[in-house]
Design an enzyme around this catalytic site. Structure first.
Site, short mmCIF file in Angstrom:
data_model
loop_
_atom_site.label_atom_id
_atom_site.label_comp_id
_atom_site.label_asym_id
_atom_site.label_seq_id
_atom_site.Cartn_x
_atom_site.Cartn_y
_atom_site.Cartn_z
N GLU A 67 -35.14 -41.24 48.64
CA GLU A 67 -35.83 -42.29 49.39
C GLU A 67 -37.32 -42.27 49.09
O GLU A 67 -37.98 -41.23 49.25
CB GLU A 67 -35.63 -42.10 50.90
CG GLU A 67 -34.23 -42.35 51.39
CD GLU A 67 -34.10 -42.19 52.90
OE1 GLU A 67 -33.08 -42.61 53.44
OE2 GLU A 67 -35.03 -41.62 53.53
N CYS A 68 -37.86 -43.40 48.68
CA CYS A 68 -39.30 -43.61 48.53
C CYS A 68 -39.95 -42.49 47.73
O CYS A 68 -39.81 -42.43 46.52
CB CYS A 68 -39.93 -43.77 49.92
SG CYS A 68 -41.54 -44.62 49.90
N GLY A 69 -40.67 -41.57 48.38
CA GLY A 69 -41.31 -40.48 47.65
C GLY A 69 -40.33 -39.64 46.87
O GLY A 69 -40.66 -39.13 45.79
N SER A 127 -34.14 -45.61 46.30
CA SER A 127 -34.74 -46.83 46.80
C SER A 127 -36.01 -46.50 47.59
O SER A 127 -36.18 -45.38 48.07
CB SER A 127 -33.77 -47.59 47.71
OG SER A 127 -34.35 -48.77 48.24
N MET A 134 -37.71 -40.81 45.39
CA MET A 134 -37.45 -41.60 44.19
C MET A 134 -38.59 -41.42 43.18
O MET A 134 -38.34 -41.25 41.97
CB MET A 134 -37.29 -43.07 44.56
CG MET A 134 -37.09 -44.00 43.37
SD MET A 134 -36.80 -45.73 43.88
CE MET A 134 -38.42 -46.18 44.53
#
Length: 462
Positions: A337-339, A431, A341
């Site tokens: 998730e986010c970081g 994502s 990724m």
């Protein structure tokens, strides 16, 4: 009249403000610390999606902090969390999100639905008589919201506080003033950076800061109020008996999920961990920043955080990089998730143009932006329900990985240039979307490679 056995009564206050940046996190944490020092059992909650403020509240209260939101979490779960807390606590403190009437649903909606009085925190550093006008407008804007009072923040002097108090139409709402700590943004008791407050566990003097805030609060009328007077803010909390029971099956029984957890990967909702365990998962935690290797596991969760602030340390952990590469080559699941990724990508490009190498397992590069590149509640409509959550990032990620799903705003259809892509590369799904796992446990089980649940089936929207 006796209280029904399924209802628990507890002192409760929702701390809100006219806008972000007024000091409600500081006041909430100070209240939590002040009550805890009096020997009271305190439970703190945070409205809306937030990972950083809860770290301060947890340190101040000594108890786990959960998030509340009528849409992402759902009102039945909100009521259940508060009902359970009221059975154990002497006081419940809830920090609002943004301004009192911002968002949908708002913190004001929550206060009105549950009958929780609002303590308004206002930055009065550049106000005098207008302070009373703003307070009056806030009180009258949504008449069904119960009120506890108002606390002026960042006040310049005792004379300034007297002017603010005199401006109020109803003197009874005055709960005191907190003095300004100094000049400029660096004078704030709780420091900030681009995604919000610096988390408490990153500062060696975090407890000293909280105690200083509690000491300042103790000098206000609110801080000097006898405990007996706090009882006027008692609230009855009941369960929603008509709400359907969430379906959680042991999809992850016998599986070990490794969770990255340190200053670079700290955006973890406690409710998400509870959800994984409810599905039967065994959780093991590891710190990429501490040069730890990947524990023996069946799946990996790389949460969001600040990989861009720790890029050199992360890149230097070549042992973990090799472990993750072998994990993916073996076809084992990764949810990033986010970081998380960004850390799997090839590099992060700073706003100054420097390219920081990362693990290079997921095709793609990230570029930091001076402004928010994504913000707001999001949903991923899937077979069997909606995976709800939010997005909040200052970077862009360009990837050649396949897009297997896309999020959208609540109530809106998916659009190619809106929302967040969910990428798949081998056994990796990634994502910018921060998922609230309890909203669709079956989808999370699929993302983490549960044998009984295939992502291809879940992603096939009904």
């Amino acid at each position: 009249m006796t209280t029904p056995p399924d209802v628990h009564t507890c002192v409760a206050v929702l701390i809100a403000a006219p806008a972000s940046g007024q000091g409600k996190t500081t006041v909430t944490a100070a209240l939590a610390r002040w009550h805890t020092r009096q020997g009271r059992r305190v439970r703190v909650f945070k409205c809306g999606p937030d990972y950083l403020d809860p770290y301060w509240h947890q340190l101040a209260s000594g108890a786990t902090v959960h998030n509340l939101d009528g849409w992402m979490v759902g009102m039945p779960e909100v009521r259940a969390r508060l009902h359970a807390a009221a059975a154990q606590a002497d006081v419940i403190l809830i920090e609002g999100v943004m301004g009192l009437f911002d968002g949908s649903p708002t913190a004001a909606d929550l206060a009105a639905q549950l009958g929780i009085p609002v303590l308004l925190v206002m930055d009065a550093s550049a106000m005098a008589g207008s302070f009373g006008a703003v307070v009056l407008g806030m009180q009258q804007y949504q008449p069904n919201v119960p009120w506890a009072g108002v606390l002026a923040n960042r006040v310049g002097s005792s004379m300034h506080a007297q002017m603010l108090q005199a401006s109020l139409r109803d003197p009874a709402v005055w709960l005191g003033a907190l003095q300004r700590m100094g000049e400029g943004k660096d004078a704030q008791l709780l420091p900030e950076r681009h995604l919000g407050l610096v988390a408490a566990h990153e500062l060696p003097d975090a407890m000293a800061r909280l105690n200083a805030a509690a000491d300042a609060l103790a000098d206000t009328p609110l801080g000097q109020m006898p405990w007996e007077d706090w009882q006027r803010w008692s609230v009855e909390f009941a369960l929603d008996a008509s709400a359907p029971t969430p379906q959680i099956e042991p999809w992850l029984q016998g599986r070990t999920v490794a969770v990255a957890s340190d200053a670079a990967f700290s955006f973890i909702y406690p409710a998400n961990l509870d959800c994984l365990q409810a599905m039967g998962a065994k959780l093991v935690f590891f710190s990429p920043l501490a040069a730890e290797r990947l524990p023996a596991c069946d799946a990996v969760w790389l949460p969001g955080g600040y990989p861009e602030l720790h890029a050199h340390k992360l890149a230097a952990n070549t042992g973990l990089q090799a472990d993750l590469q072998a994990h993916v080559q073996a076809g084992k699941a990764v949810w990033a998730e986010c970081g998380g990724m960004l850390a799997l990508g090839h590099s992060i490009h700073t706003a100054e143009g420097e390219a920081l190498p990362m693990w290079g397992i997921l095709p793609g590069t990230a570029s930091m932006q001076p402004r928010l590149a994504g913000l707001g509640m999001q949903q991923c409509v899937l077979h069997g329900g909606q995976l709800r959550g939010h997005t909040f990032h200052y970077s862009r990620f360009d990837s050649a990985a396949a897009e297997v799903a896309r999020t959208s705003r609540a109530g809106q259809s998916v659009q190619a240039d809106k929302g967040e892509a969910v990428y798949q590369h081998g056994s990796i799904c990634a994502s910018y979307f921060h998922a609230w796992f309890p909203s669709h446990p079956r989808a999370i089980a699929a993302l983490l490679g549960a044998e009984a649940v295939q992502w291809a089936d879940v992603a096939a929207t009904a």
